[in-house]
Every structure is written in C-alpha cells, then in structure tokens.
Design a protein around this motif. Structure first.
Motif, PDB file in Angstrom:
ATOM      1  N   SER B  48      -5.266  -6.002   6.809  1.00 43.36           N
ATOM      2  CA  SER B  48      -5.818  -4.640   6.626  1.00 43.36           C
ATOM      3  C   SER B  48      -6.693  -4.824   5.109  1.00 43.36           C
ATOM      4  O   SER B  48      -7.339  -3.874   4.695  1.00 43.36           O
ATOM      5  N   VAL B  49      -6.093  -5.810   4.232  1.00 46.51           N
ATOM      6  CA  VAL B  49      -6.582  -5.954   2.859  1.00 46.51           C
ATOM      7  C   VAL B  49      -7.041  -7.471   2.830  1.00 46.51           C
ATOM      8  O   VAL B  49      -7.339  -7.947   1.536  1.00 46.51           O
ATOM      9  N   ALA B  50      -7.112  -8.022   3.785  1.00 45.87           N
ATOM     10  CA  ALA B  50      -7.738  -9.316   3.664  1.00 45.87           C
ATOM     11  C   ALA B  50      -9.023  -9.830   2.941  1.00 45.87           C
ATOM     12  O   ALA B  50      -9.411 -10.767   2.316  1.00 45.87           O
ATOM     13  N   ILE B 175       0.809   1.944   8.651  1.00 45.68           N
ATOM     14  CA  ILE B 175      -0.602   2.628   7.904  1.00 45.68           C
ATOM     15  C   ILE B 175      -1.155   3.135   9.283  1.00 45.68           C
ATOM     16  O   ILE B 175      -2.571   3.231   9.326  1.00 45.68           O
ATOM     17  N   ASP B 176      -0.427   3.036  10.244  1.00 45.04           N
ATOM     18  CA  ASP B 176      -1.021   3.614  11.757  1.00 45.04           C
ATOM     19  C   ASP B 176      -0.384   4.995  12.004  1.00 45.04           C
ATOM     20  O   ASP B 176       0.431   5.356  11.337  1.00 45.04           O
ATOM     21  N   GLY B 186      -6.070   7.094   0.509  1.00 45.07           N
ATOM     22  CA  GLY B 186      -5.726   6.335  -0.667  1.00 45.07           C
ATOM     23  C   GLY B 186      -6.570   5.157  -0.849  1.00 45.07           C
ATOM     24  O   GLY B 186      -6.915   4.932  -2.049  1.00 45.07           O
ATOM     25  N   LYS B 187      -7.194   4.602   0.271  1.00 42.33           N
ATOM     26  CA  LYS B 187      -8.314   3.582   0.165  1.00 42.33           C
ATOM     27  C   LYS B 187      -9.388   4.128  -0.867  1.00 42.33           C
ATOM     28  O   LYS B 187     -10.142   3.646  -1.450  1.00 42.33           O
ATOM     29  N   TYR B 268      -1.422   3.397   0.239  1.00 44.25           N
ATOM     30  CA  TYR B 268      -2.667   2.384   0.110  1.00 44.25           C
ATOM     31  C   TYR B 268      -2.340   1.119  -0.785  1.00 44.25           C
ATOM     32  O   TYR B 268      -2.479  -0.208  -0.234  1.00 44.25           O
ATOM     33  N   VAL B 269      -1.686   1.265  -1.810  1.00 43.62           N
ATOM     34  CA  VAL B 269      -1.508   0.246  -2.788  1.00 43.62           C
ATOM     35  C   VAL B 269      -0.248  -0.427  -2.354  1.00 43.62           C
ATOM     36  O   VAL B 269      -0.238  -1.899  -2.288  1.00 43.62           O
TER      37      VAL B 269
END
Lengths: 156, 285
Positions: B48-50, B175-176, B186-187, B268-269
C-alpha cells in the motif's frame, strides 16, 4: 487653514513610502521573476542577513547552507546551497524566488514569503490556533528587498 | 578488552559517518534491547505504500549515538519510569465499580500484540479507535471512572506500559473493510500542504528524511517507537501530541488530540510503518 494644508502635506509625505510599495496582489511575475523592487528602492543587505537568520522571519538557513555566515549554527540542507546564488540567478529572478518560489519551481516545498493566501487551515503564527481574515505576508516588501540585496552579494 | 576496542572503533566510525554524510540514517547499526531483543528497524514497504517509500526506517536510525544507546538498555531508557507508573495503574482500582484494569484483563501481558494493530475499528464497527480510546472506554463504561486526558501523564504511562507488551512485534494495521475510508482520509491529510508555510507531512518525512531543517534531523515520522520519551519534553509523548506539534509548525490551525482527523492520520502513518518492530518504548531527541 494654512495649518490644515501643512498637516495635509505632511500626511501625504508620510504616506509616500508606503504608496510606493507593491501590494501582494499586484506583484507581476514574468517566468517567476519580479523586475521591479517591491519598495521602489534598493534593499539593505545587512538587514537582509538578519531576516535570513531570524526564526520568526525568513529563517532561510533552516533549509539552505550559506557559507558566508559561518557563525550561524545548524544550517539546514533541504534546499540547495545559496553559495553563488547571484551567479546562477539575476536580481529579478532572486526577488521572484524569495517572494513566491512556486512561480519558478512548480510545487516547490519552499514557503511563499510575499503572499497572503489562500492557505489551508491558516494559523495564527506558531500558536496552532486558527486565524480569521487575511494574513499579512511572512515578510514585508522591505524585508524581501533586504534579503534580495543580501543574495545578490553571494557570488563565487 | 578486545570487545572494548571494537566498541570504541565502532563509535569512532559512527562519528565519522555522521560528520561526513548528513543524508543518513545510520548504517550497519542494530537496535538490540538489553543485549537480547533485536528489533526490526529497516523493512521493505508494504504494497500500500510501496510507491511512497523505498525502505521503511525506524526513527531510531536517525538519532545520534547517545540517544540510540539510551533506548538499547531499559535501565538507561528514561521512558521506563513512566512504564512503571503505568504498570502500577494497571493494578489500581479506580471509579464507582471498584475495578482495576487487572480485574477484567488479568496480567497486562494479555495486551500483547494490541499495540501493533492500532488504531483499529471499535467493537461496534462504527468508529476508528486509538489505544487512548480503548482505555477511556474501559474507564468510563466498565470502571465508572473519569476519562483520562489524551496526553496526560496517566494516559501516556498506560499506553507506554501496554505498548511494551508488544515489543518486537511487527506493526500491522488493518486498512481494509470499514477502516478503508479512514485510511484514505489519512492519506489525503498526509499529502495536504497546510498553514502559511504550506507544508505537508510528505514534504518533510517522505521527500526529505535524512536531511536537516536547522538542527532537526528529519526521519520518516514512523510510529513504531510511540509513545516515545522525548528528551526535549522530558516525558512520554503521544502520537497525536507529536502530530499537533508538526501541524502547528506549518503555521496552521492544528487538529485536536483524539480528533477523527488525527485518528485517520494515525492509521495511515501506521500503515506506512508496516513490518517495523514495536519498540515499546522509544527515545527521541
């Protein structure tokens, strides 16, 4: 009557320097540069150096290295070094970058120092509280010119 | 003697490296607590943050040698005093129902793993809760006690003591499902440039970690060490308290600690730190 006229003349004179200032909304950027002094007069480089190191004002050293200020500790490295800035940019370009760098570098992280908004969740300085109305720019026109006057001395 | 010599060499080398390259995190150092528990401080990013981070790095890697060492020994870690207070509070009866945390939950070790999963949706499934919400829910609804202040000393002592139970466990938040919209919110906050300085979280903690703003060495802003003992504040500091300080420093109107916005940002963080070990509890400058 004569007294009133003299008073009127004195008021006009006192107001003159302020009238020569370019308000934020009327600044003209050409390719990011601002051709004319925002005050109509040259800035003071020594005063500019103070603005650049003051945390509540320009605080340029928070993100930029300035080797000509060896006595200023903890210079940041977020942005490029300002050494030789005057070799790379004209005075008009430097003025534009200081006033609002986003006209020169799209999406730049650099704060806009001669801008009044709009901002998202604008605060009252560093209090964390909101601010109603129009915020004054971070730097005055005079302070911008002082900073520009210092920057044009940075030649290698 | 040989060992001492090696330690000295390593220290000298670390100083050299720190002096030469400001775009560190420190290389070749492991976070081992009490000479026993090795924590993960570097890990490949979750899917998700790659696109945001090439490598996920604990804030510990960005601190100076003395601060890093403080966290490596529980006798030197100043946060442990607050943790002791938290352990005592765990067993302390409070409120109209005559209960302590232990009355229902038994030993605090029953909280093992919780910290790594937070924030998460509450039991009713209609709100995203941080650890502080769960604690105050117990206090007000089960114990008949007053809610604690979000960043008050009792609360941070308790979150510290509970976080310690998950030391070494990998951060892994959901996060789902119903959390997805919180995560998206949050993102969005993470990338929004706020205040008169128009700075987003990403400006500093994604684009410039390893660099300095004045004397501040920017990290990725990961949560794995929280609550952290912040030397500057000389106390344990909550996640939301640090969020508040960061937003304030953009010359913006901050959000309140415990607000839905900060809980969304926390989720998110936290997801950006997936795989990092919970440090339980960190030391930062």
């Amino acid at each position: 009557m004569k007294q009133q006229m003299m008073l009127g003349a004195a008021l006009v004179l006192a107001a003159l320097p302020a009238m020569a200032e370019t308000p934020v909304a009327e600044v003209k950027y050409v390719d990011g540069a601002i051709a004319e002094s925002l005050t109509g007069a040259p800035g003071d480089a020594a005063a500019g150096a103070k603005v650049m190191t003051n945390r509540g004002q320009g605080n340029c050293v928070a993100c930029h290295v300035i080797s000509a200020m060896p006595d200023v500790p903890f210079q940041g490295n977020i942005g490029p070094t300002l050494d030789g800035a005057a070799d790379r940019w004209t005075e008009a370009e430097l003025r534009g970058i200081v006033a609002d760098a986003k006209h020169t570098f799209e999406g730049s992280m650099m704060p806009s120092f001669y801008k009044t908004g709009p901002y998202i969740r604008q605060g009252d300085g560093y209090t964390g509280k909101g601010f109603e109305g129009t915020l004054p720019p971070i730097l005055t026109a005079e302070q911008v010119e002082d900073v520009v006057a210092y920057l044009v001395t940075l030649k290698e | 003697m040989l060992r001492q010599g090696r330690t000295f060499l390593a220290a000298a080398l670390a100083v050299c490296v720190a002096g030469a390259a400001s775009a560190d995190p420190v290389e070749g150092e492991e976070l081992v607590i009490n000479g026993d528990i090795t924590l993960v401080t570097r890990v490949a990013p979750a899917a998700s943050v790659a696109d945001a981070l090439p490598e996920v790095l604990s804030g510990w890697l960005f601190r100076d040698e003395a601060t890093r060492a403080m966290e490596m020994d529980d006798f030197d870690n100043p946060a442990m005093l607050a943790v002791d207070v938290g352990l005592e509070l765990w067993d302390t009866v409070d409120g109209s129902e005559g209960k302590s945390c232990a009355s229902c939950h038994g030993d605090i070790s029953s909280m093992k793993g919780l910290r790594a999963k937070l924030p998460k949706m509450n039991a009713a499934g209609d709100d995203l809760w941080s650890m502080e919400n769960f604690i105050n829910d117990c206090r007000t609804n089960r114990m008949g006690a007053d809610a604690w202040k979000w960043s008050g000393s009792e609360m941070t002592a308790m979150t510290g003591a509970i976080s310690l139970q998950s030391r070494g466990m990998p951060m892994s938040v959901a996060i789902d499902g119903p959390a997805a919209e919180w995560w998206a919110k949050g993102k969005e906050m993470y990338y929004t440039r706020t205040g008169q300085l128009e700075l987003s979280c990403a400006n500093c903690h994604e684009d410039n970690y390893g660099n300095h703003i004045r004397a501040d060495h920017l990290s990725q802003g990961q949560l794995s060490g929280f609550p952290v003992y912040r030397l500057k504040n000389a106390k344990l500091v909550s996640i939301h308290n640090r969020f508040k300080g960061c937003v304030r420093d953009t010359r913006a109107e901050t959000y309140a600690e415990g607000s839905p916005e900060f809980r969304a940002l926390e989720l998110y963080v936290a997801s950006r730190g997936e795989g990092l070990s919970i440090e339980g509890v960190g030391v930062r400058p």
